[in-house]
Design a protein around this motif. Structure first.
Motif, PDB file in Angstrom:
ATOM      1  N   HIS A 168       0.848  -1.178   0.000  1.00  0.00           N
ATOM      2  CA  HIS A 168       0.000   0.000   0.000  1.00  0.00           C
ATOM      3  C   HIS A 168       0.891   1.239   0.000  1.00  0.00           C
ATOM      4  O   HIS A 168       1.735   1.404   0.881  1.00  0.00           O
ATOM      5  N   GLY A 170       1.055   5.273   0.331  1.00  0.00           N
ATOM      6  CA  GLY A 170       0.269   6.396   0.807  1.00  0.00           C
ATOM      7  C   GLY A 170       1.133   7.585   1.174  1.00  0.00           C
ATOM      8  O   GLY A 170       2.359   7.482   1.274  1.00  0.00           O
ATOM      9  N   TYR A 172       2.332  10.696   3.729  1.00  0.00           N
ATOM     10  CA  TYR A 172       2.528  10.899   5.166  1.00  0.00           C
ATOM     11  C   TYR A 172       3.223  12.235   5.388  1.00  0.00           C
ATOM     12  O   TYR A 172       3.943  12.736   4.517  1.00  0.00           O
ATOM     13  N   SER A 249       3.248   1.405   3.275  1.00  0.00           N
ATOM     14  CA  SER A 249       2.696   1.415   4.633  1.00  0.00           C
ATOM     15  C   SER A 249       3.545   0.596   5.596  1.00  0.00           C
ATOM     16  O   SER A 249       3.626   0.936   6.784  1.00  0.00           O
ATOM     17  N   THR A 253       4.192   2.567   9.040  1.00  0.00           N
ATOM     18  CA  THR A 253       3.334   2.179  10.166  1.00  0.00           C
ATOM     19  C   THR A 253       3.982   2.356  11.539  1.00  0.00           C
ATOM     20  O   THR A 253       3.355   2.898  12.459  1.00  0.00           O
ATOM     21  N   PRO A 263      -0.980   9.698   8.416  1.00  0.00           N
ATOM     22  CA  PRO A 263      -1.368   9.396   7.032  1.00  0.00           C
ATOM     23  C   PRO A 263      -2.341  10.451   6.522  1.00  0.00           C
ATOM     24  O   PRO A 263      -3.216  10.916   7.260  1.00  0.00           O
ATOM     25  N   THR A 266      -5.751   9.438   2.408  1.00  0.00           N
ATOM     26  CA  THR A 266      -5.921   7.984   2.464  1.00  0.00           C
ATOM     27  C   THR A 266      -6.957   7.464   1.468  1.00  0.00           C
ATOM     28  O   THR A 266      -6.894   6.312   1.050  1.00  0.00           O
ATOM     29  N   GLU A 269      -5.218   6.269  -1.894  1.00  0.00           N
ATOM     30  CA  GLU A 269      -4.097   5.328  -1.875  1.00  0.00           C
ATOM     31  C   GLU A 269      -4.265   4.232  -2.934  1.00  0.00           C
ATOM     32  O   GLU A 269      -5.384   3.893  -3.326  1.00  0.00           O
ATOM     33  N   PRO A 306      -4.751  -0.590   9.052  1.00  0.00           N
ATOM     34  CA  PRO A 306      -4.763   0.868   9.259  1.00  0.00           C
ATOM     35  C   PRO A 306      -4.648   1.239  10.725  1.00  0.00           C
ATOM     36  O   PRO A 306      -5.183   0.557  11.612  1.00  0.00           O
TER      37      PRO A 306
END
Length: 308
Positions: A168, A170, A172, A249, A253, A263, A266, A269, A306
């Motif tokens: 994934h 995304g 940040y 991710s 994370t 994040p 979202t 993504e 998530p």
């Protein structure tokens, strides 16, 4: 009467096979945990016994001679059979044991595999871990690797495999940056923000940021004030408040859980490529491999969950 092979000659065959596969005495020595001189001496003794030169040597390269190529193929078959015998014995043990050799790319090795190794060894104290991190593809059989973890499309290699998780991607940013500059609600708003981007070491090209907008995937190339050539540096800059960046991710994370990153965007993504574990047929029943695969699968599920 057939002459019996000696331990010294078996050692020479192992040293020769590994040097032939890896292209240098130094690399062979590193993989076998001995000195380069020990590899050189073993090969030289083997050459004297056989009465042929197995390598053409220069100051910078090591190449197989025609006789060396013929023997190398046979030596590799011998070593594979020996490894299969070893794995068959190991598989009969209820408790995982022995050395588990793992090859992985640097990001996965740093952010997923290395952090899970203490827990793995607590559960399997008789297993010794040999983790090798590199973005270069390795030959699992030739280099004696028990399991490899790779990203992206894989050629049909005849190896056993398990797909672990999609990646994934995304955006940040640090809480401090977002408090100062605001939270973008759409990828188009990135133009008014500071961004950090990745430059590929292999090509020098900038990473194009993928987003899913209106049911289709698009790519943007922001004008970034900071360019780096390692994903770890992207994350470090984001944590320090450099702006907005995009990463996998599984890398972000832990920082999100600590509150260092948040994040954003979202809803836009995307998933790219897949993380896959590979291992040779000879390791199918190896308890240490099975235990590692199961824990690795669990860790990727955790990393993909998530964070609220």
């Amino acid at each position: 009467m057939t002459e019996q092979i000696t331990l010294d000659r078996l050692t020479g065959l192992i040293a020769f096979a590994r040097a032939g596969s890896l292209g240098s005495y130094t690399a062979a020595a590193r993989s076998l945990f001995v000195s380069p001189s020990a590899i050189s001496k073993s090969v030289q003794r083997l050459e004297r016994h056989l009465g042929v030169a197995l390598f053409t040597r220069t100051t910078r390269s090591l190449a197989l001679t025609p006789e060396g190529r013929e023997l190398h193929d046979k030596a590799l078959r011998l070593l594979r059979e020996a490894q299969e015998i070893e794995q068959t014995v190991l598989s009969t043990r209820a408790e995982p044991s022995g050395t588990l050799r793992i090859a992985a790319s640097l990001p996965i090795g740093l952010h997923v595999i290395a952090p899970m190794l203490p827990a793995y060894r607590r559960q399997n104290p008789r297993v010794t871990i040999d983790l090798r991190l590199s973005d270069q593809l390795v030959d699992l059989v030739d280099e004696g690797i028990d399991i490899a973890v790779r990203i992206g499309e894989l050629a049909d290699s005849g190896l056993l495999s398990r797909k672990l998780a999609p990646i994934h991607l995304g955006c940040y940013a640090s809480p401090a940056y977002l408090e100062e500059r605001g939270v973008p609600q759409h990828p188009d708003e990135l133009e008014s923000h500071d961004t950090v981007n990745l430059r590929y070491q292999s090509t020098g090209q900038m990473f194009r940021w993928p987003f899913r907008i209106g049911g289709r995937e698009i790519e943007l190339l922001p004008k970034s004030g900071i360019l780096v050539d390692a994903s770890e540096a992207v994350v470090a800059a984001l944590v320090a408040g450099a702006g907005i960046g995009i990463c996998a991710s599984f890398v972000a994370t832990p920082h999100v859980k600590r509150g260092d990153l948040l994040p954003i965007l979202t809803g836009f993504e995307v998933e790219r490529n897949t993380v896959t574990a590979l291992w040779p047929e000879s390791r199918r029943a190896n308890p240490a491999v099975r235990a590692f695969l199961n824990m690795l699968q669990e860790r990727f599920v955790e990393r993909q969950t998530p964070v609220e």
